[in-house]
Design a protein around this motif. Sequence first.
Motif, PDB file in Angstrom:
ATOM      1  N   GLY A  43      71.025  49.825  11.021  1.00  0.00           N
ATOM      2  CA  GLY A  43      70.444  50.542   9.803  1.00  0.00           C
ATOM      3  C   GLY A  43      71.587  50.420   8.442  1.00  0.00           C
ATOM      4  N   PHE A  44      72.728  50.134   8.671  1.00  0.00           N
ATOM      5  CA  PHE A  44      73.835  50.256   7.906  1.00  0.00           C
ATOM      6  C   PHE A  44      74.314  48.968   7.230  1.00  0.00           C
ATOM      7  CE2 PHE A  44      74.166  54.075   9.994  1.00  0.00           C
ATOM      8  CZ  PHE A  44      74.134  55.231   9.150  1.00  0.00           C
ATOM      9  N   THR A  45      74.366  47.910   8.090  1.00  0.00           N
ATOM     10  CA  THR A  45      75.166  46.440   7.613  1.00  0.00           C
ATOM     11  C   THR A  45      74.181  46.154   6.413  1.00  0.00           C
ATOM     12  OG1 THR A  45      76.178  46.220   9.931  1.00  0.00           O
ATOM     13  CG2 THR A  45      75.674  44.569   8.254  1.00  0.00           C
ATOM     14  N   PRO A  46      72.885  45.806   6.670  1.00  0.00           N
ATOM     15  CA  PRO A  46      72.139  45.266   5.635  1.00  0.00           C
ATOM     16  C   PRO A  46      72.258  46.253   4.238  1.00  0.00           C
ATOM     17  CG  PRO A  46      70.772  45.236   7.518  1.00  0.00           C
ATOM     18  CD  PRO A  46      71.966  46.153   7.920  1.00  0.00           C
ATOM     19  N   LEU A  47      72.375  47.232   4.353  1.00  0.00           N
ATOM     20  CA  LEU A  47      72.640  48.195   2.960  1.00  0.00           C
ATOM     21  C   LEU A  47      73.863  47.736   2.571  1.00  0.00           C
ATOM     22  CD1 LEU A  47      70.710  51.387   4.277  1.00  0.00           C
ATOM     23  CD2 LEU A  47      69.778  49.482   2.943  1.00  0.00           C
ATOM     24  N   ALA A  48      74.765  47.677   3.445  1.00  0.00           N
ATOM     25  CA  ALA A  48      76.136  47.346   2.715  1.00  0.00           C
ATOM     26  C   ALA A  48      76.189  45.928   1.913  1.00  0.00           C
ATOM     27  CB  ALA A  48      77.315  47.216   3.757  1.00  0.00           C
ATOM     28  N   VAL A  49      75.308  45.025   2.514  1.00  0.00           N
ATOM     29  CA  VAL A  49      75.260  43.791   1.972  1.00  0.00           C
ATOM     30  C   VAL A  49      74.481  43.906   0.594  1.00  0.00           C
ATOM     31  CG1 VAL A  49      74.158  41.579   2.006  1.00  0.00           C
ATOM     32  CG2 VAL A  49      75.204  42.359   3.824  1.00  0.00           C
ATOM     33  N   ALA A  50      73.288  44.792   0.481  1.00  0.00           N
ATOM     34  CA  ALA A  50      72.729  45.096  -0.571  1.00  0.00           C
ATOM     35  C   ALA A  50      73.601  45.843  -1.698  1.00  0.00           C
ATOM     36  CB  ALA A  50      71.318  45.778  -0.412  1.00  0.00           C
ATOM     37  N   ALA A  51      74.235  46.737  -1.245  1.00  0.00           N
ATOM     38  CA  ALA A  51      75.066  47.529  -2.243  1.00  0.00           C
ATOM     39  C   ALA A  51      76.059  46.701  -3.186  1.00  0.00           C
ATOM     40  CB  ALA A  51      75.991  48.368  -1.476  1.00  0.00           C
ATOM     41  N   MET A  52      76.456  45.460  -2.470  1.00  0.00           N
ATOM     42  CA  MET A  52      77.344  44.646  -3.357  1.00  0.00           C
ATOM     43  C   MET A  52      76.480  43.683  -3.910  1.00  0.00           C
ATOM     44  SD  MET A  52      80.061  46.030  -2.464  1.00  0.00           S
ATOM     45  CE  MET A  52      81.182  44.982  -3.271  1.00  0.00           C
ATOM     46  N   ALA A  53      75.531  43.197  -3.453  1.00  0.00           N
ATOM     47  CA  ALA A  53      74.614  41.918  -4.217  1.00  0.00           C
ATOM     48  C   ALA A  53      73.755  42.550  -5.216  1.00  0.00           C
ATOM     49  CB  ALA A  53      73.651  41.599  -3.060  1.00  0.00           C
ATOM     50  N   ALA A  54      73.226  43.788  -5.266  1.00  0.00           N
ATOM     51  CA  ALA A  54      72.320  44.270  -6.080  1.00  0.00           C
ATOM     52  C   ALA A  54      72.907  45.721  -6.583  1.00  0.00           C
ATOM     53  CB  ALA A  54      70.940  44.203  -5.777  1.00  0.00           C
ATOM     54  N   PRO A  55      73.530  45.910  -7.459  1.00  0.00           N
ATOM     55  CA  PRO A  55      74.282  47.309  -7.738  1.00  0.00           C
ATOM     56  C   PRO A  55      73.196  48.258  -8.206  1.00  0.00           C
ATOM     57  CG  PRO A  55      75.825  45.562  -8.549  1.00  0.00           C
ATOM     58  CD  PRO A  55      74.384  44.866  -8.061  1.00  0.00           C
ATOM     59  N   GLY A  56      71.969  47.649  -8.757  1.00  0.00           N
ATOM     60  CA  GLY A  56      70.764  48.760  -9.246  1.00  0.00           C
ATOM     61  C   GLY A  56      69.889  49.094  -8.200  1.00  0.00           C
ATOM     62  N   LEU A  57      69.999  48.588  -6.874  1.00  0.00           N
ATOM     63  CA  LEU A  57      68.913  49.077  -5.850  1.00  0.00           C
ATOM     64  C   LEU A  57      69.380  50.324  -5.370  1.00  0.00           C
ATOM     65  CD1 LEU A  57      68.296  45.845  -3.999  1.00  0.00           C
ATOM     66  CD2 LEU A  57      66.893  47.155  -5.571  1.00  0.00           C
TER      67      LEU A  57
END
Length: 316
Positions: A43-57
């Motif tokens: 549940g966490f790793t895909p969100l870590a990727v998103a945190a860096m790739a799309a700072p607005g999400l």
Amino acid sequence: MDRYGITVPFDDIPLRDHPRWYALLAELGYSDVWTGEANAADGFTPLAVAAMAAPGLRLGTAVVPVYTRGPGLLAMQAATMAELAPGRFALGIGSSSDVIVERWNAGRFDRPYQRVRDTVRFLRQALRGEKVEATYETFAVQGFRLARRLAEPPPILVAALRPGMLRLAGREADGAIINWLAARDVPQVAAEVGPGKEIVARIFVCPTTDAERARQVGRMGIAAYLNVQVYAEFHRWLGREDILAPMWEAWSAGDRKAALGAIPDELVDELIVHGTPEECRAHIQRYVDNGVTVPVLALLPGAPDLEQAVRDLAPR
């Protein structure tokens, strides 16, 4: 609607390729990405990727089980995400199921209501940076304190179906996460959570105008979930015992084909969003009108092209 989310990671897209997809979602107007956790990505790793790739999400787990990590590790992972995406992460937790907890993770699925409640209470203290010395009903923690302080603890949401857990979500957490319900069911659920709380709903979408295809996919999903005891009881509470009884009887008898055939079109059309993009958005809007604060699309197989479906279903 103010918030509009989608479930990630996308099937058949390698996680290493998701940064482009997260940037696209933000560009198209999606506000949130939410993960689940069963037997695919954690549940966490895909969100870590998103945190860096799309700072607005905004990022959320919907949900991670309370049994498959120790309380301290769960607090550490939540704190790590909250530090990586300050003010943009929400921790959704739930009891999960006996299959995931016992068969797949060698745990014990015991007193789920109490375990979720105790975990919420522990996380409240731990994520504030307090030292936790506590004996709860289902576990004890001695001397745990996060070594990295958070400027702002993340909100905690509870996956809930029936009144007891829904009330817990409203009383001790920041809101509830719900799924496998129709838009018309939302007021009944929201009333148990209470006012002023976040209600995140995973809404299953089969993005196709081929109604028969959508109903075929929908029936498989309904049979897979609504024959599980917790979901069966949920739909009894919602008043669907009569309409679902033939499916339950056939399933119990081992006749899977008859069980699928016993699910009426009207039920599929209530629980599975399908049709043109405009019809899908209108159906999703009904959930929001009835009390959902964050609709989270969960794409089912059906669209010939994933990117086109993501574009077609984007908020207008």
